[in-house]
Design a protein around this motif. Structure first.
Motif, PDB file in Angstrom:
ATOM      1  N   SER A 101     -23.124  -6.604 -21.730  1.00 26.05           N
ATOM      2  CA  SER A 101     -23.416  -7.733 -22.588  1.00 26.05           C
ATOM      3  C   SER A 101     -22.394  -8.823 -22.401  1.00 26.05           C
ATOM      4  O   SER A 101     -21.235  -8.567 -22.134  1.00 26.05           O
ATOM      5  CB  SER A 101     -23.532  -7.339 -24.039  1.00 26.05           C
ATOM      6  N   ALA A 102     -22.876 -10.042 -22.474  1.00 28.08           N
ATOM      7  CA  ALA A 102     -22.031 -11.220 -22.339  1.00 28.08           C
ATOM      8  C   ALA A 102     -22.179 -12.035 -23.612  1.00 28.08           C
ATOM      9  O   ALA A 102     -23.262 -12.135 -24.172  1.00 28.08           O
ATOM     10  CB  ALA A 102     -22.449 -12.044 -21.128  1.00 28.08           C
ATOM     11  N   VAL A 103     -21.081 -12.588 -24.076  1.00 26.87           N
ATOM     12  CA  VAL A 103     -21.081 -13.408 -25.278  1.00 26.87           C
ATOM     13  C   VAL A 103     -20.509 -14.765 -24.917  1.00 26.87           C
ATOM     14  O   VAL A 103     -19.456 -14.846 -24.283  1.00 26.87           O
ATOM     15  CB  VAL A 103     -20.224 -12.759 -26.391  1.00 26.87           C
ATOM     16  N   ALA A 104     -21.214 -15.807 -25.305  1.00 27.34           N
ATOM     17  CA  ALA A 104     -20.734 -17.167 -25.067  1.00 27.34           C
ATOM     18  C   ALA A 104     -20.428 -17.820 -26.397  1.00 27.34           C
ATOM     19  O   ALA A 104     -20.893 -17.378 -27.452  1.00 27.34           O
ATOM     20  CB  ALA A 104     -21.775 -17.980 -24.306  1.00 27.34           C
ATOM     21  N   GLY A 105     -19.648 -18.869 -26.347  1.00 26.45           N
ATOM     22  CA  GLY A 105     -19.329 -19.603 -27.559  1.00 26.45           C
ATOM     23  C   GLY A 105     -18.619 -20.893 -27.226  1.00 26.45           C
ATOM     24  O   GLY A 105     -18.344 -21.196 -26.062  1.00 26.45           O
ATOM     25  N   VAL A 106     -18.347 -21.647 -28.270  1.00 24.48           N
ATOM     26  CA  VAL A 106     -17.630 -22.905 -28.113  1.00 24.48           C
ATOM     27  C   VAL A 106     -16.294 -22.787 -28.845  1.00 24.48           C
ATOM     28  O   VAL A 106     -16.248 -22.413 -30.017  1.00 24.48           O
ATOM     29  CB  VAL A 106     -18.439 -24.092 -28.668  1.00 24.48           C
ATOM     30  N   LEU A 107     -15.238 -23.096 -28.133  1.00 22.21           N
ATOM     31  CA  LEU A 107     -13.890 -23.101 -28.682  1.00 22.21           C
ATOM     32  C   LEU A 107     -13.458 -24.558 -28.825  1.00 22.21           C
ATOM     33  O   LEU A 107     -13.503 -25.305 -27.854  1.00 22.21           O
ATOM     34  CB  LEU A 107     -12.944 -22.348 -27.758  1.00 22.21           C
ATOM     35  N   THR A 108     -13.069 -24.956 -30.020  1.00 18.77           N
ATOM     36  CA  THR A 108     -12.609 -26.318 -30.256  1.00 18.77           C
ATOM     37  C   THR A 108     -11.112 -26.286 -30.504  1.00 18.77           C
ATOM     38  O   THR A 108     -10.632 -25.500 -31.332  1.00 18.77           O
ATOM     39  CB  THR A 108     -13.325 -26.937 -31.471  1.00 18.77           C
ATOM     40  N   VAL A 109     -10.361 -27.115 -29.776  1.00 18.74           N
ATOM     41  CA  VAL A 109      -8.914 -27.227 -29.952  1.00 18.74           C
ATOM     42  C   VAL A 109      -8.552 -28.705 -30.034  1.00 18.74           C
ATOM     43  O   VAL A 109      -9.292 -29.564 -29.566  1.00 18.74           O
ATOM     44  CB  VAL A 109      -8.120 -26.568 -28.793  1.00 18.74           C
ATOM     45  N   THR A 142      -8.086 -25.878 -17.175  1.00 19.37           N
ATOM     46  CA  THR A 142      -9.206 -26.045 -16.247  1.00 19.37           C
ATOM     47  C   THR A 142     -10.116 -24.819 -16.310  1.00 19.37           C
ATOM     48  O   THR A 142      -9.712 -23.764 -16.824  1.00 19.37           O
ATOM     49  CB  THR A 142      -8.711 -26.219 -14.792  1.00 19.37           C
ATOM     50  N   PRO A 143     -11.318 -24.902 -15.748  1.00 14.64           N
ATOM     51  CA  PRO A 143     -12.194 -23.732 -15.696  1.00 14.64           C
ATOM     52  C   PRO A 143     -11.640 -22.586 -14.851  1.00 14.64           C
ATOM     53  O   PRO A 143     -12.144 -21.471 -14.928  1.00 14.64           O
ATOM     54  CB  PRO A 143     -13.494 -24.287 -15.100  1.00 14.64           C
ATOM     55  N   ALA A 192     -13.818 -16.238 -20.043  1.00 14.10           N
ATOM     56  CA  ALA A 192     -13.815 -17.158 -18.909  1.00 14.10           C
ATOM     57  C   ALA A 192     -14.152 -18.549 -19.444  1.00 14.10           C
ATOM     58  O   ALA A 192     -14.959 -18.690 -20.361  1.00 14.10           O
ATOM     59  CB  ALA A 192     -14.855 -16.727 -17.878  1.00 14.10           C
ATOM     60  N   ILE A 193     -13.528 -19.558 -18.876  1.00 17.78           N
ATOM     61  CA  ILE A 193     -13.802 -20.938 -19.273  1.00 17.78           C
ATOM     62  C   ILE A 193     -14.889 -21.472 -18.352  1.00 17.78           C
ATOM     63  O   ILE A 193     -14.731 -21.469 -17.132  1.00 17.78           O
ATOM     64  CB  ILE A 193     -12.524 -21.794 -19.179  1.00 17.78           C
ATOM     65  N   ARG A 194     -15.979 -21.932 -18.929  1.00 20.15           N
ATOM     66  CA  ARG A 194     -17.103 -22.441 -18.148  1.00 20.15           C
ATOM     67  C   ARG A 194     -17.078 -23.965 -18.039  1.00 20.15           C
ATOM     68  O   ARG A 194     -17.403 -24.514 -17.004  1.00 20.15           O
ATOM     69  CB  ARG A 194     -18.434 -21.986 -18.746  1.00 20.15           C
ATOM     70  N   SER A 195     -16.725 -24.662 -19.103  1.00 16.71           N
ATOM     71  CA  SER A 195     -16.650 -26.125 -19.052  1.00 16.71           C
ATOM     72  C   SER A 195     -15.780 -26.627 -20.188  1.00 16.71           C
ATOM     73  O   SER A 195     -15.573 -25.936 -21.180  1.00 16.71           O
ATOM     74  CB  SER A 195     -18.039 -26.759 -19.123  1.00 16.71           C
ATOM     75  N   ILE A 196     -15.277 -27.840 -20.003  1.00 17.09           N
ATOM     76  CA  ILE A 196     -14.415 -28.472 -21.004  1.00 17.09           C
ATOM     77  C   ILE A 196     -14.924 -29.892 -21.205  1.00 17.09           C
ATOM     78  O   ILE A 196     -15.092 -30.629 -20.228  1.00 17.09           O
ATOM     79  CB  ILE A 196     -12.944 -28.502 -20.540  1.00 17.09           C
ATOM     80  N   THR A 197     -15.174 -30.259 -22.458  1.00 15.72           N
ATOM     81  CA  THR A 197     -15.658 -31.608 -22.738  1.00 15.72           C
ATOM     82  C   THR A 197     -14.810 -32.261 -23.822  1.00 15.72           C
ATOM     83  O   THR A 197     -14.153 -31.596 -24.608  1.00 15.72           O
ATOM     84  CB  THR A 197     -17.131 -31.600 -23.193  1.00 15.72           C
ATOM     85  N   PHE A 245     -10.307 -34.009 -29.978  1.00 18.90           N
ATOM     86  CA  PHE A 245     -10.587 -32.590 -29.816  1.00 18.90           C
ATOM     87  C   PHE A 245     -11.184 -32.347 -28.450  1.00 18.90           C
ATOM     88  O   PHE A 245     -11.788 -33.243 -27.859  1.00 18.90           O
ATOM     89  CB  PHE A 245     -11.580 -32.092 -30.877  1.00 18.90           C
ATOM     90  N   LEU A 246     -11.030 -31.120 -27.972  1.00 17.54           N
ATOM     91  CA  LEU A 246     -11.705 -30.670 -26.763  1.00 17.54           C
ATOM     92  C   LEU A 246     -12.631 -29.527 -27.155  1.00 17.54           C
ATOM     93  O   LEU A 246     -12.264 -28.674 -27.973  1.00 17.54           O
ATOM     94  CB  LEU A 246     -10.701 -30.166 -25.723  1.00 17.54           C
ATOM     95  N   GLU A 247     -13.822 -29.510 -26.583  1.00 15.97           N
ATOM     96  CA  GLU A 247     -14.745 -28.392 -26.767  1.00 15.97           C
ATOM     97  C   GLU A 247     -14.806 -27.636 -25.450  1.00 15.97           C
ATOM     98  O   GLU A 247     -15.074 -28.229 -24.403  1.00 15.97           O
ATOM     99  CB  GLU A 247     -16.128 -28.875 -27.173  1.00 15.97           C
ATOM    100  N   ILE A 248     -14.539 -26.349 -25.523  1.00 15.70           N
ATOM    101  CA  ILE A 248     -14.458 -25.510 -24.336  1.00 15.70           C
ATOM    102  C   ILE A 248     -15.531 -24.447 -24.423  1.00 15.70           C
ATOM    103  O   ILE A 248     -15.535 -23.631 -25.363  1.00 15.70           O
ATOM    104  CB  ILE A 248     -13.054 -24.868 -24.232  1.00 15.70           C
ATOM    105  N   LEU A 249     -16.472 -24.481 -23.487  1.00 11.91           N
ATOM    106  CA  LEU A 249     -17.510 -23.466 -23.422  1.00 11.91           C
ATOM    107  C   LEU A 249     -16.921 -22.235 -22.762  1.00 11.91           C
ATOM    108  O   LEU A 249     -16.394 -22.317 -21.645  1.00 11.91           O
ATOM    109  CB  LEU A 249     -18.719 -23.970 -22.632  1.00 11.91           C
ATOM    110  N   VAL A 250     -16.942 -21.105 -23.453  1.00 13.37           N
ATOM    111  CA  VAL A 250     -16.335 -19.874 -22.944  1.00 13.37           C
ATOM    112  C   VAL A 250     -17.373 -18.763 -22.915  1.00 13.37           C
ATOM    113  O   VAL A 250     -18.385 -18.811 -23.621  1.00 13.37           O
ATOM    114  CB  VAL A 250     -15.116 -19.446 -23.801  1.00 13.37           C
ATOM    115  N   GLU A 251     -17.108 -17.739 -22.085  1.00 21.77           N
ATOM    116  CA  GLU A 251     -18.025 -16.618 -21.976  1.00 21.77           C
ATOM    117  C   GLU A 251     -17.232 -15.343 -21.727  1.00 21.77           C
ATOM    118  O   GLU A 251     -16.333 -15.309 -20.901  1.00 21.77           O
ATOM    119  CB  GLU A 251     -19.006 -16.863 -20.832  1.00 21.77           C
TER     120      GLU A 251
END
Length: 113
Positions: free
Chosen positions: A58-66, A76-77, A89-94, A102-108
């Motif tokens: 199973s894989a879980v994704a989410g958004v991390l805000t810092v 970086t990813p 794992a870091i998938r993207s940073i916006t 703030f930065l939103e970091i898509l993680v999995e």
């Protein structure tokens, strides 16, 4: 965007390092110490299952805000992040508001970083 009181999760970012073993061989691995530790807000988004080597993973994704900072913008990813003792794992940073607040970091989790 979350307020300061909503940044309740202590998160640590790690970078791959390379070291010489003294015999001319270079080994890479995750650093033992984080290069950045900050407060963040983690919001899980979804879980999914995938078939890996004949068994379900199973894989879980989410958004991390810092909060954005010069150090946080250096993430970086290619790095990984630990949230509540779990490596992601870091998938993207916006930069969602394009104002560097703030930065939103898509993680999995459950996939190779």
């Amino acid at each position: 965007m979350p307020g300061a009181g909503q940044l309740r999760d202590r998160v640590s970012f790690y970078r791959l390092t390379e070291a010489d073993d003294g015999y001319g061989n270079v080994h890479s691995g995750w650093a033992d110490d984080p290069f950045l530790t900050v407060w963040g807000a983690f919001q899980p988004e979804r879980g999914r299952e995938r078939l890996e080597a004949g068994r379900m993973e199973s894989a879980v994704a989410g958004v991390l805000t810092v909060r954005s900072s010069a150090d946080a913008r250096a993430v970086t990813p290619a790095d990984k992040v630990a949230v509540k003792g779990e490596d992601y794992a870091i998938r993207s940073i916006t930069n969602p508001d394009r104002r560097n607040r703030f930065l939103e970091i898509l993680v999995e989790r459950g996939v190779a970083p």
